[in-house]
Design a protein around this motif. Structure first.
Motif, mmCIF file in Angstrom:
data_model
loop_
_atom_site.group_PDB
_atom_site.id
_atom_site.type_symbol
_atom_site.label_atom_id
_atom_site.label_comp_id
_atom_site.label_asym_id
_atom_site.label_seq_id
_atom_site.Cartn_x
_atom_site.Cartn_y
_atom_site.Cartn_z
ATOM 1 N N UNK A 1 0.843 -1.199 0.000
ATOM 2 C CA UNK A 1 0.000 0.000 0.000
ATOM 3 C C UNK A 1 0.876 1.245 0.000
ATOM 4 N N UNK A 2 1.890 1.244 0.856
ATOM 5 C CA UNK A 2 2.814 2.381 0.931
ATOM 6 C C UNK A 2 3.499 2.619 -0.411
ATOM 7 N N UNK A 3 3.996 1.552 -1.047
ATOM 8 C CA UNK A 3 4.698 1.691 -2.317
ATOM 9 C C UNK A 3 3.774 2.239 -3.407
ATOM 10 N N UNK A 4 2.520 1.789 -3.408
ATOM 11 C CA UNK A 4 1.571 2.269 -4.417
ATOM 12 C C UNK A 4 1.227 3.733 -4.185
ATOM 13 N N UNK A 5 1.054 4.117 -2.932
ATOM 14 C CA UNK A 5 0.762 5.521 -2.619
ATOM 15 C C UNK A 5 1.930 6.416 -3.016
ATOM 16 N N UNK A 6 3.156 5.940 -2.761
ATOM 17 C CA UNK A 6 4.342 6.712 -3.144
ATOM 18 C C UNK A 6 4.439 6.837 -4.661
ATOM 19 N N UNK B 1 -10.340 4.433 0.668
ATOM 20 C CA UNK B 1 -9.337 5.445 1.023
ATOM 21 C C UNK B 1 -9.007 5.404 2.513
ATOM 22 N N UNK B 2 -9.996 5.259 3.426
ATOM 23 C CA UNK B 2 -9.654 5.162 4.845
ATOM 24 C C UNK B 2 -8.759 3.961 5.163
ATOM 25 N N UNK B 3 -8.938 2.851 4.453
ATOM 26 C CA UNK B 3 -8.101 1.674 4.688
ATOM 27 C C UNK B 3 -6.648 1.961 4.312
ATOM 28 N N UNK B 4 -6.458 2.679 3.210
ATOM 29 C CA UNK B 4 -5.098 3.060 2.809
ATOM 30 C C UNK B 4 -4.483 3.981 3.848
ATOM 31 N N UNK B 5 -5.259 4.956 4.303
ATOM 32 C CA UNK B 5 -4.769 5.891 5.315
ATOM 33 C C UNK B 5 -4.387 5.157 6.598
ATOM 34 N N UNK B 6 -5.210 4.196 6.996
ATOM 35 C CA UNK B 6 -4.903 3.421 8.200
ATOM 36 C C UNK B 6 -3.638 2.586 8.029
ATOM 37 N N UNK B 7 -3.450 2.001 6.849
ATOM 38 C CA UNK B 7 -2.260 1.191 6.597
ATOM 39 C C UNK B 7 -0.994 2.036 6.713
ATOM 40 N N UNK B 8 -1.024 3.230 6.135
ATOM 41 C CA UNK B 8 0.137 4.123 6.213
ATOM 42 C C UNK B 8 0.368 4.557 7.653
#
Length: 300
Positions: A9-14, A30-37
């Motif tokens: 998730x981090x790599x994809x967001x970057x 989107x909240x799931x991505x935010x929580x993962x980061x």
């Protein structure tokens, strides 16, 4: 969510520069991505992204962590592929940037061969003479002719060039003597320029820099135009050795003041991920290194 999934998730967001875009790409909310980061940042006890209401940008720690994450994910993918008996091949879109004339002369032929060899790859080429920020532009690979300045990037040296001073034989036959850099004040000068800084040429004498302030007769923001003017006999110019190598070989230009040339500059292939790049990046770097190693003008 486990650590490896959070890393993905981090790599994809970057890569995409957006939590929302990463969520769409990964079929997550989107909240799931935010929580993962946020979980990763808590586990690492450091912030990975600078956040504003409009964009995200990796912190210095985030850049370093991205290098490690890309390596780990690539190793996992390669290991799984090896177990499955699958050979990983480059695929997807590869974004490449290079200086304009260097890109035309050297990188475009490499890209053409790369595309012929790997039909599942598309390439976006961006030819700029200014330094391009890889994070801001989401470019995978940059070819740069300069000393490395950003320790957060991975760079491999693939050759060397230097600045050379040249003029046509016809011009030199009728021009004043030219034995030292200071003699340039008696000559017609052609200056490749971005018009942002005063015209200065730097030379070396006894290990020290000699800066010569110029009064050019002709300034132009395109190197090809400056080279053409020099070949026509208009005056003296100073450019990268690769830019005038062909004209020197043909006798259209002659190199002068060679004993005052400054130090060589490395040609570097620069990327974000490090030594275990995504396959498309790693393979393209190999192609560039192999092709440029054969060129005498870049390794003399």
């Amino acid at each position: 969510m486990d650590r490896i999934q959070a890393m993905s998730v981090f790599a994809e967001a970057a890569k995409l520069g957006s939590f929302v875009s990463a969520a769409e790409q990964l079929s997550m909310s989107a909240p799931a991505v935010t929580r993962a980061i946020a979980t990763l940042e808590a586990q690492l006890n450091t912030r990975l992204f600078h956040r504003t209401t409009r964009r995200i940008r990796l912190t210095e720690a985030g850049i370093q962590y991205l290098n490690d994450v890309q390596r780990i994910l690539a190793d996992i993918a390669q290991s799984e592929a090896a177990i499955a008996g699958v050979q990983l091949l480059p695929k997807g879109t590869l974004s490449v940037t290079a200086p304009v004339l260097f890109g035309e002369l050297y990188i475009t032929p490499i890209i053409a061969q790369f595309l012929r060899d790997f039909p599942e790859v598309n390439v976006h080429g961006y030819m700029y003479d200014n330094i391009v920020d890889l994070l801001d532009t989401k470019i995978d690979v940059a070819i740069r002719i300069s000393k490395p300045k950003d320790s957060g990037l991975y760079a491999t040296t693939v050759g060397y060039v230097r600045k050379v001073t040249v003029a046509s034989p016809d011009y030199l036959a009728n021009a004043p003597n030219l034995k030292t850099p200071e003699d340039l004040k008696h000559h017609t000068l052609l200056y490749p320029s971005d018009f942002k800084e005063p015209p200065v040429w730097n030379f070396k004498r006894n290990g020290k820099t000699v800066a010569i302030r110029l009064q050019p007769r002709f300034e132009c923001n395109q190197n090809r135009s400056t080279i053409s003017a020099a070949k026509s006999g208009l005056g003296i110019t100073r450019l990268m050795s690769y830019q005038v190598a062909d004209a020197i070989e043909k006798g259209e230009l002659v190199s002068v003041l060679d004993e005052f040339n400054d130090e060589k500059l490395p040609i570097q292939v620069v990327s974000l991920e490090g030594r275990h790049n995504l396959e498309k990046v790693k393979k393209f770097v190999e192609y560039v290194k192999s092709a440029l190693a054969k060129d005498v003008y870049l390794n003399s």
